[in-house]
Design an enzyme around this catalytic site. Structure first.
Site, PDB file in Angstrom:
ATOM      1  N   LYS A  19      22.189  -1.433 -98.275  1.00 25.09           N
ATOM      2  CA  LYS A  19      21.759  -0.958 -99.593  1.00 25.09           C
ATOM      3  C   LYS A  19      20.234  -1.034 -99.634  1.00 25.09           C
ATOM      4  O   LYS A  19      19.630  -1.908 -99.004  1.00 25.09           O
ATOM      5  CB  LYS A  19      22.376  -1.857-100.681  1.00 25.09           C
ATOM      6  CG  LYS A  19      21.851  -1.636-102.093  1.00 25.09           C
ATOM      7  CD  LYS A  19      22.243  -0.290-102.671  1.00 25.09           C
ATOM      8  CE  LYS A  19      21.609  -0.056-104.050  1.00 25.09           C
ATOM      9  NZ  LYS A  19      21.764   1.341-104.505  1.00 25.09           N
ATOM     10  N   CYS A  40      15.059   7.345-105.066  1.00 20.78           N
ATOM     11  CA  CYS A  40      15.994   6.752-106.036  1.00 20.78           C
ATOM     12  C   CYS A  40      15.808   7.434-107.391  1.00 20.78           C
ATOM     13  O   CYS A  40      14.705   7.422-107.945  1.00 20.78           O
ATOM     14  CB  CYS A  40      15.780   5.250-106.197  1.00 20.78           C
ATOM     15  SG  CYS A  40      16.873   4.606-107.497  1.00 20.78           S
TER      16      CYS A  40
HETATM   17  O1  HRO Z   1      20.665   2.184-106.825  1.00 21.19           O
HETATM   18  C1  HRO Z   1      20.648   3.358-107.256  1.00 21.19           C
HETATM   19  O2  HRO Z   1      20.717   3.625-108.475  1.00 21.19           O
HETATM   20  C2  HRO Z   1      20.537   4.515-106.362  1.00 21.19           C
HETATM   21  C3  HRO Z   1      19.622   4.608-105.338  1.00 21.19           C
HETATM   22 CL1  HRO Z   1      18.583   3.332-104.938  1.00 21.19          CL
HETATM   23  C4  HRO Z   1      19.511   5.804-104.602  1.00 21.19           C
HETATM   24  O3  HRO Z   1      18.686   5.959-103.692  1.00 21.19           O
HETATM   25  N1  HRO Z   1      20.337   6.816-104.947  1.00 21.19           N
HETATM   26  C5  HRO Z   1      21.248   6.717-105.922  1.00 21.19           C
HETATM   27  O4  HRO Z   1      21.982   7.699-106.174  1.00 21.19           O
HETATM   28  N2  HRO Z   1      21.348   5.558-106.635  1.00 21.19           N
END
Ligand code: HRO
Length: 315
Positions: A48, A132
């Site tokens: 993650k 993100c």
């Molecule tokens: O954690 C998130 O809300 C998230 C991330 Cl970091 C990302 O790169 N892509 C996404 O759809 N959610």
């Protein structure tokens, strides 16, 4: 090329026994989840996205599945980069590359994290997340070409491992070209296309309400609907980036044929997001077997036989 392993590939100079692994996001946050990826048929373990410190993430509900895919506004819940750095010692026991996704809350955080990871030999590569979509008040770096360039300049001063970027989806030809121009000025090892399509809205018509709490229901879209956009991004960056840059395809892959399409567009590996959330790590065995069946029928013995060979109608 090892023909006894038709799905083997090389990404960032690292050998993967299978070209199919997880997207950063679903089921790769905790030790238990990383171990499950290690024990699965995934070709690599990708963490993650990590920030400087632990983050609880956005308020729940923050993930919702529909027939056609998903919407999320997780808000970067993660254990903090030190946890993912420490996991590297455990990851080696799984005999597959371990990649850390980095998504600091600022350029300074990203530089700090990448610098701290530099000496760790058990980290095969870093995927720098420029995309993100779910942090209130923080635009996606990948949509700001000058900011992306400034960040990469500083990142490559400190990077110790092969480093690739996770890109947002682009929709306009000049934007593909502008990002490619930036990326071609740096020694990036790979580009992962695409992150979720940012700031979509899913509605529960019965309740006449949004389906996730953060950001008034706005969130990143994954699943079936994003496959054509993902394929276009894989294809464009495959043709625009320097030949030594690997493309990793992600977006709408739920079966072997979806993976086949991504590879045909130029992907040297593919990642699974929404389908991994839905099915769990068994998806890697199933999709690999479906892809191998397709290859067998078509007479391909390795993914290099068809990687990037998509035809145009005027060719
Ligand atoms: O954690 C998130 O809300 C998230 C991330 Cl970091 C990302 O790169 N892509 C996404 O759809 N959610």
């Amino acid at each position: 090329m090892d023909t006894s392993k038709p799905l083997s590939t090389t990404i960032a100079g690292q050998k993967l026994e299978s070209c199919i692994f997880n997207a950063s996001g679903p089921k790769c946050t905790t030790q238990e989840e990383l171990d499950a990826l290690g024990q699965s048929a995934a070709g690599a373990i990708l963490s993650k996205s990590a920030t400087l410190e632990y983050r609880a993430g956005n308020e729940k509900p923050r993930y919702y599945e529909t027939e056609w895919g998903s919407i999320n506004s997780m808000g970067l819940p993660n254990e903090g980069y030190e946890f993912y750095a420490n996991y590297a010692a455990k990851a080696v026991t799984h005999n597959k590359p371990y990649i850390i996704s980095v998504s600091g809350m600022s350029s300074e955080d990203n530089i700090h994290i990448v610098k701290e990871l530099a000496g760790n030999e058990n980290i095969a590569a870093i995927e720098l997340n420029l995309s993100c979509p779910n942090l209130p008040g923080k635009p996606q770096t990948g949509y700001d070409f000058e900011q992306s360039r400034a960040l990469l300049e500083k990142i490559f001063e400190v990077a110790g491992q092969p480093l690739g970027v996770k890109l947002p989806p682009y929709f306009d030809i000049p934007h593909f070209e502008m990002m490619a121009e930036v990326l071609n000025d740096f020694p990036i090892s790979f580009a992962t296309c695409i992150n979720s399509i940012g700031n979509g809205l899913v509605i529960d018509t019965e309740e006449e309400c949004v389906v996730i709490r953060p950001k008034h229901g706005f969130g990143g879209i994954g699943g079936d609907f994003i496959k054509p956009t993902a394929l276009a991004n894989v294809r464009k960056f495959y043709t625009l980036l320097k030949d030594d840059v690997d493309i990793i395809g992600v977006g709408g892959i739920k079966n072997g044929m979806d993976a086949f399409e991504h590879i045909l567009c130029g992907a040297g590996a593919v990642q699974i997001g929404t389908q991994l959330m839905r099915e769990g790590t068994d998806c890697f065995t199933r999709i690999a077997s479906e892809l191998q069946n397709i290859m067998r029928k078509k007479g391909y013995t390795s993914i290099d036989d068809f990687k990037g060979t998509l035809k145009n109608m005027d060719a």
